[in-house]
Each structure stands twice: as structure tokens, then as C-alpha cells.
Design an enzyme around this catalytic site. Structure first.
Site, PDB file in Angstrom:
ATOM      1  N   THR A 258      -2.150 -22.401  19.454  1.00 59.12           N
ATOM      2  CA  THR A 258      -3.499 -22.051  19.874  1.00 59.12           C
ATOM      3  C   THR A 258      -4.131 -21.054  18.917  1.00 59.12           C
ATOM      4  O   THR A 258      -3.450 -20.209  18.329  1.00 59.12           O
ATOM      5  CB  THR A 258      -3.512 -21.467  21.292  1.00 59.12           C
ATOM      6  OG1 THR A 258      -4.867 -21.159  21.668  1.00 59.12           O
ATOM      7  CG2 THR A 258      -2.676 -20.198  21.381  1.00 59.12           C
ATOM      8  N   GLN A 259      -5.448 -21.152  18.767  1.00 54.62           N
ATOM      9  CA  GLN A 259      -6.201 -20.161  18.005  1.00 54.62           C
ATOM     10  C   GLN A 259      -6.436 -18.895  18.818  1.00 54.62           C
ATOM     11  O   GLN A 259      -6.829 -17.867  18.265  1.00 54.62           O
ATOM     12  CB  GLN A 259      -7.557 -20.734  17.588  1.00 54.62           C
ATOM     13  CG  GLN A 259      -7.478 -21.925  16.669  1.00 54.62           C
ATOM     14  CD  GLN A 259      -8.858 -22.478  16.326  1.00 54.62           C
ATOM     15  OE1 GLN A 259      -9.876 -21.833  16.552  1.00 54.62           O
ATOM     16  NE2 GLN A 259      -8.890 -23.688  15.795  1.00 54.62           N
TER      17      GLN A 259
ATOM     18  N   ASP B  21      -0.619  -6.524   4.962  1.00 48.90           N
ATOM     19  CA  ASP B  21      -1.407  -7.745   5.134  1.00 48.90           C
ATOM     20  C   ASP B  21      -0.550  -8.934   5.534  1.00 48.90           C
ATOM     21  O   ASP B  21      -0.971  -9.769   6.349  1.00 48.90           O
ATOM     22  CB  ASP B  21      -2.193  -8.067   3.861  1.00 48.90           C
ATOM     23  CG  ASP B  21      -3.435  -7.201   3.709  1.00 48.90           C
ATOM     24  OD1 ASP B  21      -3.816  -6.530   4.691  1.00 48.90           O
ATOM     25  OD2 ASP B  21      -4.017  -7.193   2.616  1.00 48.90           O
TER      26      ASP B  21
ATOM     27  N   THR C 141       0.810  -1.211   0.000  1.00 52.04           N
ATOM     28  CA  THR C 141       0.000   0.000   0.000  1.00 52.04           C
ATOM     29  C   THR C 141       0.844   1.263   0.000  1.00 52.04           C
ATOM     30  O   THR C 141       0.478   2.268  -0.634  1.00 52.04           O
ATOM     31  CB  THR C 141      -0.942   0.005   1.227  1.00 52.04           C
ATOM     32  OG1 THR C 141      -1.856  -1.089   1.129  1.00 52.04           O
ATOM     33  CG2 THR C 141      -1.725   1.300   1.325  1.00 52.04           C
TER      34      THR C 141
ATOM     35  N   SER D  24       0.964  -7.219  -0.967  1.00 57.07           N
ATOM     36  CA  SER D  24       1.494  -8.247  -0.066  1.00 57.07           C
ATOM     37  C   SER D  24       0.559  -9.439   0.089  1.00 57.07           C
ATOM     38  O   SER D  24       0.953 -10.473   0.615  1.00 57.07           O
ATOM     39  CB  SER D  24       1.837  -7.660   1.306  1.00 57.07           C
ATOM     40  OG  SER D  24       0.671  -7.397   2.062  1.00 57.07           O
TER      41      SER D  24
END
Length: 334
Positions: free
Chosen positions: A270-271, A100, A20, A66
Site C-alpha cells: 500500500t501507498q 536518507d 551526514t 547515502s
């Protein structure tokens, strides 16, 4: 992990990958554009109060959004960074990158550039340079100033006046001036007693194949097998909570076991945004461990993905890869 402190930067290589920060309008929306070197030079020259360190510029090819970043591009980027330090008389590097996947690339470079005798900063912007309220020049000039003050050897992420360890942070917002945060992940990882020479920045690396699978309620062996049979060498398994999964599904556990027997490295993370994996706390986690799954502790997705690419790309023996996964190499487990 690189710990030596560098002197104040005297010659910075600016590597522009796209993103960007340098985008301009096209018929299909904002797109990466050449010519950022001239725009950057013009802006810095217009700011007499800035004490700007000497810099040179390299435009990577191709320039990309990206969202199109790949591990293959990482190898080209690491080669460009090494060339700047070892061959082009630069003492530090600033990478301009889209936000990103910036945290992914910065984390990957931590592992690709072990031992590099220079600091590397990554930055970008949420709005293109030149548009109203853009953060582009603020981040560019701030990163250059941080390098001029002197930074430790190794890779850091710079955004909105803050320096962050790439192996501990993530992009959590798609708006505003502070998209990145340092996550509160469990530490306590044991530091690797030695780093194999194959992992050092000046040793060749090849492209690896790493998959990622988030667990969701009802996921089964068929979905897992589809990914395991796709040719991957390692799998990041994003588990629930402290590292739990469908432990009452014999077929799912059998697939994990077969993957281990076939030499596929599976690492549980872990999430959750905070905390980490402790596979032995619940039966639903210990059964994953029994099936050969390794603990990723408090590693972020970005960190473990980059770490696996480096370990596998260095052609380390499988046992050494499995050993180092659970040890701290670049601050990812402290």
C-alpha cells in the site's frame, strides 16, 4: 528471524559508510569525509561519564552520501559485518550510515544476515558531527551504550534514544531529531514454518534486480511494460489503499499476467502510511491477484525491497520465492 538475546557487548565493530554524520564542507556542499575514527575517539575520550564499550573501526570504501547507496554496496556491507563477527573477534556491530536510505539498508540487512549470532545497530545523524546542535554524538554514544547493555541478535535501527525494527519503520521527515517512525502497518502474517538454508547469513548471495512502481491515476500498460521489460526479476507495485489498481484496463492486467508467466515476481504493497494490502476486499484488488500479483500485506517499501533482493539473491526456486514473499521471515509481517 533472530530471537536469541546476546550478552552485553564487549567488543564492537564500528563500520563507517559515510553519510551526514561524518560529512565536512566542500566546494559543492557537504560531502563524505575520512578521519571519522579519530574524531569519534576524541569525543568519547572527552566524556568521562560515558561507560564506553571497547570498539574498533573500519572505514568502508567508498564513503558515500547515502543517496548513492546501492544493493551492490549492501553485499559489501553484509560481508564486512560477517567478517567482523566471524573473523575479527567482535561480538556486535554498529553501522554509521546516512539517514536518507538508512531504513532501506537496515531492512535489507535483516534479510541478508538471517542467523547472525550477534546484534547489529544502524545509526546516523541529521547534522554533521561537530556543528552546533548536531545529534551525531548523541546517537553514536547512545547506540554504543545500548549494545553495552545487551541487545537481541539481529538488526535494529537506533535513533534519538529509540530502538526500532527496520522492517517496520521509515524516514518520514527531512528535518529535526526524529526522522524515523515505526509505521502502523497491518500485521497478521503467518510466520514461515522454516527458513531455507540458502537464506542464512553465511551462505553466498548475488546481486538481484528489483524495480518499484508507484501507481498514479491514469497509469497505463506502456509505463508498466517499460519497467517490466528493463530486465528486472521482481517488481514492488505500490497500490492504492488496501491494494487496488486500474482493474478496468485490460492491457494493464494483461501486462501483469505476462510478467508472471515470464517469471517476474510482482508484490503489491500500500501507498498508505498505515494499514496494508488485502487484495480480495475490492474487485480492483482481486483482479490484480487474478493476474498473479502477490500480497505484500503490511510490508513497508523498505522491507519488501530488501526481502526480494535477499530471496532472489539466494537463488531460491521461483515457487519458493513466491511462497516466502507472503510469509513472515524477519518480523516484516507481524
Amino acid at each position: 528471524m533472530n530471537v536469541a538475546t546476546s550478552n552485553a557487548a564487549k567488543r564492537v565493530m564500528v563500520l563507517y559508510t559515510g553519510g551526514t554524520i561524518g560529512m565536512q564542507a566542500s566546494a559543492n556542499g557537504l560531502a563524505p569525509a575520512s578521519g571519522f575514527e579519530a574524531r569519534m575517539g576524541e569525543y568519547l575520550a572527552s566524556q568521562p561519564d560515558l561507560n564506553v564499550v571497547q570498539w574498533c573501526f573500519r572505514e568502508m570504501s567508498p564513503l558515500i552520501d547515502s543517496a548513492n547507496m546501492t544493493p551492490a554496496y549492501w553485499l559489501r556491507l553484509s560481508a564486512a559485518i560477517i567478517e567482523a563477527i566471524d573473523q575479527q573477534d567482535c561480538d556486535s556491530v554498529l553501522v554509521l550510515h546516512g539517514t536518507d536510505t538508512l531504513a532501506y539498508s537496515a531492512a535489507a540487512m535483516c534479510f541478508q544476515l538471517i542467523g547472525l549470532p550477534a546484534p547489529v545497530l544502524f545509526t546516523g545523524s541529521m547534522l554533521p558531527a561537530g556543528v552546533p546542535h548536531s545529534d551525531a554524538w548523541e546517537n553514536v554514544s547512545g547506540a554504543l551504550a545500548a549494545l553495552a547493555q545487551g541487545q537481541p541478535n539481529g538488526v535494529q535501527l537506533y535513533f534519538h534514544g529509540t530502538l526500532m525494527a527496520p522492517t517496520r519503520c521509515a524516514k518520514v521527515r527531512s528535518f529535526g531529531r526524529n526522522p524515523f517512525v515505526s509505521l502502523l502497518r497491518n500485521g497478521g502474517g503467518t510466520a514461515a514454518d522454516y527458513v531455507p538454508s540458502e537464506l542464512l547469513y553465511n551462505r553466498p548471495k548475488h546481486l538481484a534486480n528489483v524495480g518499484v512502481l508507484p501507481l498514479v491515476p491514469g497509469i497505463g500498460a506502456a509505463q508498466l511494460d517499460a519497467l517490466l521489460n528493463s530486465g528486472i526479476e521482481a517488481l514492488v507495485l505500490e497500490c492504492f489503499g488496501s491494494g487496488t489498481g486500474p482493474s478496468d484496463d485490460p492491457a494493464f492486467l494483461a501486462s501483469l499476467q505476462r510478467a508472471q508467466e515470464n517469471g517476474i515476481v510482482i508484490v503489491a504493497i500500500t501507498q498508505c502510511h498505515e494499514g496494508g494490502v488485502e487484495l480480495d476486499v475490492y474487485e480492483a484488488g482481486s483482479r490484480l491477484r487474478d493476474a498473479g500479483v502477490l500480497s505484500g500485506g503490511g510490508m513497508t517499501r523498505e522491507a519488501v525491497f530488501g526481502k526480494l533482493h535477499a530471496l532472489l539473491g539466494a537463488d531460491l526456486p521461483l515457487a519458493e520465492v513466491r511462497r516466502l514473499v507472503e510469509l513472515d521471515v524477519c518480523g516484516e509481517l507481524v
